[in-house]
Write a protein that holds these residues in place. Sequence first.
Motif, short mmCIF file in Angstrom:
data_model
loop_
_atom_site.label_atom_id
_atom_site.label_comp_id
_atom_site.label_asym_id
_atom_site.label_seq_id
_atom_site.Cartn_x
_atom_site.Cartn_y
_atom_site.Cartn_z
N UNK A 338 0.71 -1.80 0.40
CA UNK A 338 -0.22 0.27 -0.20
C UNK A 338 0.91 1.48 0.14
N UNK A 339 1.63 0.77 0.35
CA UNK A 339 3.03 2.19 0.32
C UNK A 339 3.46 2.57 -0.81
N UNK A 340 4.07 1.35 -1.60
CA UNK A 340 4.57 1.41 -3.31
C UNK A 340 3.75 2.22 -3.62
N UNK A 341 2.00 0.99 -3.40
CA UNK A 341 1.40 1.55 -4.93
C UNK A 341 0.88 3.02 -4.75
N UNK A 342 -0.14 3.43 -3.18
CA UNK A 342 0.30 5.02 -3.50
C UNK A 342 0.86 5.77 -3.44
N UNK A 343 2.56 5.65 -3.21
CA UNK A 343 3.18 6.39 -3.13
C UNK A 343 3.41 6.99 -4.44
N UNK A 344 2.87 5.48 -5.43
CA UNK A 344 3.21 6.24 -6.98
C UNK A 344 2.00 6.93 -7.39
N UNK A 345 0.56 5.92 -7.51
CA UNK A 345 -0.29 7.05 -7.29
C UNK A 345 0.08 8.86 -7.36
N UNK A 346 0.42 8.63 -6.37
CA UNK A 346 0.65 10.33 -5.67
C UNK A 346 1.61 10.69 -7.62
N UNK A 347 2.85 10.17 -7.87
CA UNK A 347 3.40 10.72 -8.35
C UNK A 347 2.71 10.95 -9.86
N UNK A 348 1.96 9.82 -10.19
CA UNK A 348 1.21 9.75 -11.24
C UNK A 348 0.40 11.30 -11.39
N UNK A 384 -2.83 -2.78 -8.53
CA UNK A 384 -2.87 -2.65 -7.70
C UNK A 384 -3.38 -2.39 -6.68
N UNK A 385 -3.96 -0.94 -7.24
CA UNK A 385 -4.47 -0.48 -5.62
C UNK A 385 -6.05 -0.79 -5.35
N UNK A 386 -6.69 -1.73 -6.46
CA UNK A 386 -7.53 -2.17 -6.68
C UNK A 386 -7.91 -3.44 -5.65
N UNK A 387 -6.94 -4.05 -6.15
CA UNK A 387 -6.51 -5.17 -5.29
C UNK A 387 -6.78 -6.03 -6.30
N UNK A 388 -7.27 -6.19 -7.88
CA UNK A 388 -6.78 -6.80 -9.07
C UNK A 388 -5.71 -8.21 -9.10
N UNK A 389 -6.37 -8.99 -9.66
CA UNK A 389 -5.19 -10.03 -9.65
C UNK A 389 -3.89 -9.21 -11.21
N UNK A 390 -3.17 -10.12 -11.13
CA UNK A 390 -2.37 -11.10 -10.61
C UNK A 390 -1.22 -9.94 -9.39
N UNK A 391 -1.47 -8.91 -9.29
CA UNK A 391 -0.44 -7.54 -8.47
C UNK A 391 -0.27 -7.58 -7.05
N UNK A 473 7.01 -0.71 -10.03
CA UNK A 473 8.53 -1.66 -9.86
C UNK A 473 8.43 -2.83 -8.77
N UNK A 474 8.68 -2.07 -7.31
CA UNK A 474 8.11 -2.36 -5.91
C UNK A 474 7.28 -3.78 -5.98
N UNK A 475 6.16 -3.82 -6.67
CA UNK A 475 4.85 -4.27 -6.48
C UNK A 475 4.89 -5.45 -7.20
N UNK A 476 5.36 -5.32 -8.68
CA UNK A 476 5.31 -6.53 -9.17
C UNK A 476 6.65 -7.84 -8.88
N UNK A 477 7.65 -6.64 -8.13
CA UNK A 477 8.54 -8.22 -6.82
C UNK A 477 8.29 -8.66 -5.74
N UNK A 478 6.94 -8.10 -5.35
CA UNK A 478 5.82 -7.90 -4.28
C UNK A 478 5.86 -9.54 -4.69
N UNK A 479 4.87 -9.57 -5.58
CA UNK A 479 3.83 -10.32 -6.54
C UNK A 479 5.28 -11.75 -6.97
N UNK A 480 6.53 -11.69 -7.76
CA UNK A 480 6.44 -12.34 -8.07
C UNK A 480 7.65 -13.57 -6.84
N UNK A 481 7.91 -12.83 -6.00
CA UNK A 481 8.28 -13.40 -4.62
C UNK A 481 7.78 -13.26 -3.27
N UNK A 482 6.56 -13.49 -3.77
CA UNK A 482 5.41 -13.64 -2.25
C UNK A 482 5.84 -14.61 -1.40
N UNK A 483 5.83 -15.38 -1.54
CA UNK A 483 5.96 -16.57 -1.39
C UNK A 483 7.06 -16.24 -0.33
#
Length: 516
Positions: A338-348, A384-391, A473-483
């Motif tokens: 939520x920190x990474x995705x929310x921060x990205x939305x402010x920049x966008x 990512x912020x809406x909680x849709x797959x696969x992020x 990309x942090x959010x994508x990495x959290x998805x790839x390395x979720x386990x």
Amino acid sequence: MQHLVLAPVLVPLLCGAILLLLERRHSSLVLRTGAWIGLALLLAASIALFARASSGGIEVYLLGDWPARLGIVLMLDRLGALMVLTTSLLAIPCLLYACAGWDKRALHFHALFLIQLAGLNGAFLTGDVFNLFVFFEVLLISSYGLLLSGGRGERMKAGMHYVVFNIVASTLFLIALALIYGLLGSLNMAELAVRIRGVAAEDAALVRAAFGLLLVVFCAKAALLPMYLWLPETYARAPAAVAALFTIMTKVGLYALLRVSTLMLGDEADALAGLGRGTLLAFGVVTLLLGGLGVVGALRLRISASYLVLLSAGTLFVAFALARPDAIAAGLYYLPHSCFAGAAMFMIAHIVQRERGEVGDRLLQPAPPMPRLTGLLYMVAAVSLAGLPPLSGFIGKFLLLAAVPGEDTAVVYAAVLVGSLLALIGLSRTGTRLFWRTAAVPENEPVPPTAAPRSARTPVGKREIAATILLLSYGVAMTVFAAPILRYTDAAAHQLLSPGDYIREVRAATPAARQP
């Protein structure tokens, strides 16, 4: 290496002080270089501490070698290491975005930026409630400077509301600490966890009121309903890099709430066991829904981003109030996302504002088409912020719903799913109005009155785009390395709900022979 626990506080604090001395006689290049050096050292220390905490050990650092009950004590466990690393990773794109030019317009920007990092890290590592207050004030005072510097008009108005609100909350914080110290004779967290269990019957009601006031303060810092009114306008008026860093400030209140609830108000706290848990769950549900409604009703992209921060805070309140290992683990995974995705939305939002010129980030007015890259960045952040797959947002919410106990299933499922649906509706509407409802402006025709003049559109630099891509990309990495991340958060949740090791480590650090 035994002093490494001090590094996340000491390094940015010293670097910030040095930059204050250098800024009058040196160029912005020197200041930026010094800030990046300090941030690089902080990141290295954060990674090293995260690796040490992964083994499950709890480290105690006594400043000045004073007994833990009397002096400043820093504690490192899995939760603290996770929060420090999240802060360091978030700070990198925030500083990169600021170095595109905004830092030149803010007085003492780099020094205040680093000092705020010191306050954040100190709050995550302290083992004493009074020093938690001290670090709160360090990060808040720095945030005042970052928010108000170079501002005027509406930003100054929102900033003053922010300052006044936090001064009142800090006053209540001091009152709560005075009551707790007067009743229990200590402000060390581990010591309080032991003394709460033996509270006399005649003092139980007053102790309960003191800790209730403390929880109210933490809820105010985390923008729980109804104490959220300061957040939307304040974050929306802040510069993009500052608003992006502020996304973790509400998480400081949530962190403090989680730490106090599990360490001092757990199942072994006798009369105070589970204090406020049901109330926090109820208000967390309403805050979550309010955040979703705010996203739907927002007329500016920055306001929408602010309500998304509120929605994430409500989701975390629900996760932590459930007080179950799997729910807390899901919340700890969702927190950095939520920190990474929310921060990205402010920049966008800031990028959109510049690319649309005078129309800015307002949603009701069409403007000339924007670059496709901006639309792509918005789409990734929105998914990512809406909680849709696969992020990662989907993973965090899915795990939270899977952890809900039977008696709370209907309420929590309804809140999380309806909140996500509202966020999806609001983000879809925003994307449609920003990227599809555009006004074509051929070069040989005059600009329509509702469109932004070509001269008012400001080019977006590569640093701003790179900072936004890095956050996503942090959010994508959290998805790839979720386990592996989820294994860590699960271990951190179990460690939090078994506070005996924490208490034993603090008491072992102060041998009986040294206790006064």
